[in-house]
Design a protein around this motif. Structure first.
Motif, PDB file in Angstrom:
ATOM      1  N   GLU A 577     -12.051   7.022   2.228  1.00  0.00           N
ATOM      2  CA  GLU A 577     -11.900   6.164   0.774  1.00  0.00           C
ATOM      3  C   GLU A 577     -11.564   4.762   0.814  1.00  0.00           C
ATOM      4  O   GLU A 577     -11.852   3.918   0.303  1.00  0.00           O
ATOM      5  N   ALA A 578     -10.996   4.290   1.992  1.00  0.00           N
ATOM      6  CA  ALA A 578     -10.665   2.873   1.988  1.00  0.00           C
ATOM      7  C   ALA A 578     -11.763   2.202   3.075  1.00  0.00           C
ATOM      8  O   ALA A 578     -11.452   1.042   3.463  1.00  0.00           O
ATOM      9  N   ALA A 579     -12.855   2.774   3.293  1.00  0.00           N
ATOM     10  CA  ALA A 579     -13.717   2.289   4.278  1.00  0.00           C
ATOM     11  C   ALA A 579     -14.307   0.929   4.020  1.00  0.00           C
ATOM     12  O   ALA A 579     -14.542   0.099   4.886  1.00  0.00           O
ATOM     13  N   GLY A 580     -14.369   0.472   2.604  1.00  0.00           N
ATOM     14  CA  GLY A 580     -14.800  -0.512   2.089  1.00  0.00           C
ATOM     15  C   GLY A 580     -13.953  -2.071   2.245  1.00  0.00           C
ATOM     16  O   GLY A 580     -14.220  -2.916   2.048  1.00  0.00           O
ATOM     17  N   GLU A 581     -12.765  -1.375   2.286  1.00  0.00           N
ATOM     18  CA  GLU A 581     -11.392  -2.549   2.147  1.00  0.00           C
ATOM     19  C   GLU A 581     -11.485  -3.072   3.672  1.00  0.00           C
ATOM     20  O   GLU A 581     -11.634  -2.500   4.667  1.00  0.00           O
ATOM     21  N   ALA A 582     -10.660  -4.365   3.513  1.00  0.00           N
ATOM     22  CA  ALA A 582     -10.295  -5.012   4.866  1.00  0.00           C
ATOM     23  C   ALA A 582      -8.872  -4.316   5.283  1.00  0.00           C
ATOM     24  O   ALA A 582      -8.104  -4.836   4.756  1.00  0.00           O
ATOM     25  N   LEU A 583      -8.935  -3.354   6.352  1.00  0.00           N
ATOM     26  CA  LEU A 583      -7.711  -2.784   6.738  1.00  0.00           C
ATOM     27  C   LEU A 583      -7.563  -3.096   8.190  1.00  0.00           C
ATOM     28  O   LEU A 583      -8.414  -2.941   9.073  1.00  0.00           O
ATOM     29  N   THR A 584      -6.463  -3.449   8.374  1.00  0.00           N
ATOM     30  CA  THR A 584      -6.033  -3.904   9.802  1.00  0.00           C
ATOM     31  C   THR A 584      -5.040  -2.839  10.210  1.00  0.00           C
ATOM     32  O   THR A 584      -4.445  -2.143   9.369  1.00  0.00           O
ATOM     33  N   GLN A 585      -5.068  -2.778  11.553  1.00  0.00           N
ATOM     34  CA  GLN A 585      -4.205  -1.678  12.089  1.00  0.00           C
ATOM     35  C   GLN A 585      -2.606  -1.826  11.824  1.00  0.00           C
ATOM     36  O   GLN A 585      -1.801  -0.951  11.654  1.00  0.00           O
ATOM     37  N   LYS A 586      -2.256  -3.200  11.690  1.00  0.00           N
ATOM     38  CA  LYS A 586      -0.959  -3.359  11.085  1.00  0.00           C
ATOM     39  C   LYS A 586      -0.590  -3.092   9.859  1.00  0.00           C
ATOM     40  O   LYS A 586       0.319  -2.516   9.361  1.00  0.00           O
ATOM     41  N   SER A 587      -1.492  -3.152   8.852  1.00  0.00           N
ATOM     42  CA  SER A 587      -1.443  -2.728   7.560  1.00  0.00           C
ATOM     43  C   SER A 587      -1.671  -1.188   7.341  1.00  0.00           C
ATOM     44  O   SER A 587      -1.279  -0.782   6.134  1.00  0.00           O
ATOM     45  N   PHE A 588      -2.375  -0.500   8.214  1.00  0.00           N
ATOM     46  CA  PHE A 588      -2.941   0.759   8.147  1.00  0.00           C
ATOM     47  C   PHE A 588      -1.560   1.750   7.807  1.00  0.00           C
ATOM     48  O   PHE A 588      -1.748   2.609   6.869  1.00  0.00           O
ATOM     49  N   ILE A 589      -0.506   1.838   8.336  1.00  0.00           N
ATOM     50  CA  ILE A 589       0.624   2.511   8.179  1.00  0.00           C
ATOM     51  C   ILE A 589       1.331   2.335   6.764  1.00  0.00           C
ATOM     52  O   ILE A 589       1.345   3.647   5.974  1.00  0.00           O
ATOM     53  N   SER A 590       1.521   1.416   6.188  1.00  0.00           N
ATOM     54  CA  SER A 590       2.036   1.344   4.803  1.00  0.00           C
ATOM     55  C   SER A 590       0.874   1.840   3.857  1.00  0.00           C
ATOM     56  O   SER A 590       1.154   2.404   2.820  1.00  0.00           O
TER      57      SER A 590
END
Length: 665
Positions: A577-590
């Motif tokens: 569901e978040a595939a289109g967002e700019a997701l980093t490994q650092k922000s992944f957990i939160s």
């Protein structure tokens, strides 16, 4: 005090491995001061006189490997040799232990007082101590304790001092150095401090590795470190870290010592001091910084009862025996010993395999208390709230099943099961309550004015605290649980189909549990044997069939893995569901935590344990291995929707495990 008597007698089941001695029994009946100032004359390696901490530093600083790297760094940076030498000396000053017997005696006195207040007993296997005493005289020894509490390394030194064994030098994290007074006290009790990561600092690595190897090569003292690298917040064994293990094996591989003895040590707590602290960390509450003031604020724990501790010193493992037929040591003759080099692939595989074997030994020698079985049952029956009689009956059934699977279980045979259960529930009264004859897991301490999210997190902390005890028994049920889950979702009873499912689940959960590399077939055969042995399955040449009486066992075993399976599935759904967002490994957990909170509040998820950041990290690691998720520039995560959907469907039992994703494992 009456409840404490339940645990004071020796359990005959423990005698099958070793006799245990409660080392606090004598402390309760004699002077702690006399104990602290006793004559301490440990037998040493080949009767060598221990060198002073300053001699150890000088030997390290003037060694050929350190000199080689000093010259190399001077050439690369343009610095003067004296300046780089001064840097190396400063690293040693920051790192080195300053073991003093007077400080050890102070800790012996203080810890006697603390341990007698906190614990009913500290039980140590006597034969393990005898094996260790023999090993210390013959070879350099490396102690490898499991790591579940801050208490571990103090406890280890306390035990060795009690038995008049050589005190270890202990690898400790730099965060302890920030504790005024306490940091220096730890240094003077044998701790040497290392940075959590070195980056590309070759000078630091050279000084650090040579310091440790000098201790090993000269047998000055046993070296102690935690193979898992850090404390486990979940009470599951962590994937072993290989840096220090590589270092302590190197003197043997290079022919500088005849052998090195690796001693796995299992420390089993009936109640973990930090249980709530760990659970809060797993749901996103930052870890408090280690400080002396924090230590004094923690004095309130001295008013609590933490039950018993069992410490099992395992069979010493010979590096020479491990290497036989697996390592060609001639390769080390091709370069000068003082020139640093990365381990070859052959050495890396050997060290990795040895590390997993040692962690498995820690697991198998951990002494399990009745509460771990009760926690396992209560988490599976969270909504049902069984009666005391029902819980006792289920606990006896699970006790017998666990023993058939090889569990090292401390269940007092001379006490009625109902009393064992009642005593365990009383000890863990902060996690469980008995109301109107039924046993409930606590629901959390959030007040009525709390937001729904705060109330949810409060309940999750208690669920994760309880899960930390269930996790202690996972190694016993893991392989049968993987097979039970594979049977449950397989399209047919064909053995190959079931094996494919088993292999897929094992590969996906490789970061979650201790599963030795290359042992898939062995694990499958072990699981088949155990489920056949207990009458749950009939395994023929081509088919795997569930028996009529096996359904209860399979239901329990699939329930063991269900929280982890649900956690991995929700991580897959989030990433899709978040595939289109700019997701980093650092922000992944939160980000994934907020996604899960939303679904828990909506009632679409059933297990509060899915909020554990440990599950999120392990799920992401699995998806990265499967190429369903990739790291791009600036640590951005990119999702392969086709592969990720395939993984989600296979985990959910909607597809056979023959997709592109599994083919890459």
């Amino acid at each position: 005090m009456a409840a404490k008597a339940v645990y004071s007698h020796r359990d005959p089941m423990l005698k099958k491995r070793d006799d245990f001695e409660d080392i606090l029994e004598e402390r309760r009946n004699s002077s702690d001061l006399r104990y602290a100032v006793k004559c301490y004359t440990p037998v040493l390696y080949k009767d060598l006189t221990p060198c002073t901490p300053d001699t150890l530093k000088n030997t390290t600083l003037h060694s050929a490997p350190v000199h080689y790297v000093i010259r190399q760094v001077a050439e690369e940076t343009g610095k003067a040799l004296d300046d780089v030498q001064a840097e190396a000396s400063a690293i040693l000053d920051e790192m080195a232990h300053r073991l003093r017997l007077s400080t050890v005696r102070f800790f012996a006195f203080a810890l006697s007082k603390v341990f007698k207040t906190l614990f009913r007993s500290v039980c140590v296997n006597e034969e393990g101590i005898q094996r260790l005493q023999q090993a210390i005289q013959e070879h350099p020894v490396v102690l490898l304790p499991s790591h579940r509490s801050y208490m571990d390394f103090l406890l280890m030194s306390y035990i060795l001092y009690t038995y008049d064994l050589a005190l270890p030098v202990i690898a400790a994290g730099m965060d302890f150095m920030g504790m005024k007074f306490v940091g220096e006290m730890l240094r003077m009790s044998g701790a040497f401090f290392i940075r959590r990561s070195f980056g590309g600092d070759k000078l630091y690595w050279a000084v650090f590795s040579e310091y440790v190897k000098t201790i090993v090569k000269n047998g000055y003292a046993p070296v102690e470190f935690f193979l898992e690298g850090t404390r486990s917040r979940t009470a599951k064994s962590l994937t072993p870290k290989l840096g220090l293990l590589n270092i302590v094996m190197e003197p043997f591989l290079k022919g500088e010592v005849f052998d090195v003895c690796l001693v796995p040590v299992s420390i089993s707590y009936e109640r973990i001091l930090e249980e709530a602290l760990y659970a809060r960390e797993l749901v996103g509450v930052p870890k408090p910084k280690e400080s002396t003031s924090g230590l004094f604020k923690a004095r309130k724990i001295l008013r609590e009862d933490y039950g018993s501790i069992h410490v099992y010193f395992g069979q010493p493992v010979s590096v020479r025996s491990l290497a036989q037929g697996h390592v060609d040591r001639c390769q080390f003759n091709l370069t000068a010993r003082h020139i640093p080099a990365r381990p070859s692939e052959e050495i890396a595989r050997f060290v990795n395999g040895a590390a997993y074997r040692l962690v498995r030994a820690q697991e198998e020698n951990s002494v399990l208390k009745p509460w771990v079985l009760l926690a396992t049952l209560l988490l599976q029956k969270r909504e049902a709230a069984p009666t005391l009689a029902e819980l006792t009956e289920q606990a006896v059934w699970l006790r017998d099943l666990a023993r058939q699977y090889g569990a090292f279980l401390h269940w007092p045979e001379h006490v009625r099961p109902s009393e064992v259960v009642a005593s365990s529930l009383a000890l863990h009264g902060g996690l469980v309550r008995v109301s109107e004859g039924r046993v409930h897991l606590e629901q959390g301490g959030a007040d009525a004015a709390s937001s729904p999210e705060a109330a949810l997190l409060s309940r999750a902390v208690l669920a994760l605290s309880c899960a930390s005890y269930r996790n202690q028994v996972l190694h016993v049920f893991l392989r049968p649980a993987l097979l039970a889950s594979a049977v449950r979702v397989a399209y047919s009873a064909r053995k190959q189909e079931v094996f494919d499912r088993f292999r897929f689940l094992r590969d996906v959960f490789f970061n979650e549990f201790i599963l030795c590399p290359g042992a898939t077939v062995q694990d499958f055969e072990e699981a088949c044997y155990l489920l056949e042995k207990t009458g749950a399955l009939q395994v023929a040449q081509h088919d795997v069939v569930v028996t009529k009486r096996g359904q209860k066992t399979l239901d329990f075993l699939t329930g063991v893995l269900e929280p982890f399976l649900q956690g991995y599935l929700v991580v897959c759904r989030f990433l899709l569901e978040a595939a289109g967002e700019a997701l980093t490994q650092k922000s992944f957990i939160s980000a994934v935590r907020q996604f899960i909170i939303k679904h828990l509040l909506a009632g679409r998820l059933t297990h509060l344990e899915v909020l554990s950041s440990d599950v999120h990290k392990n799920a992401l690691a699995a998806l990265l291995r499967l190429d369903a998720v990739r790291r791009a520039q600036q640590d951005t995560l990119t999702v392969d929707k086709v592969k990720l959907s395939s993984v989600e469907d296979i985990l959910g039992g909607k597809l056979p495990p023959r997709s592109v994703a599994t083919a890459r494992l």
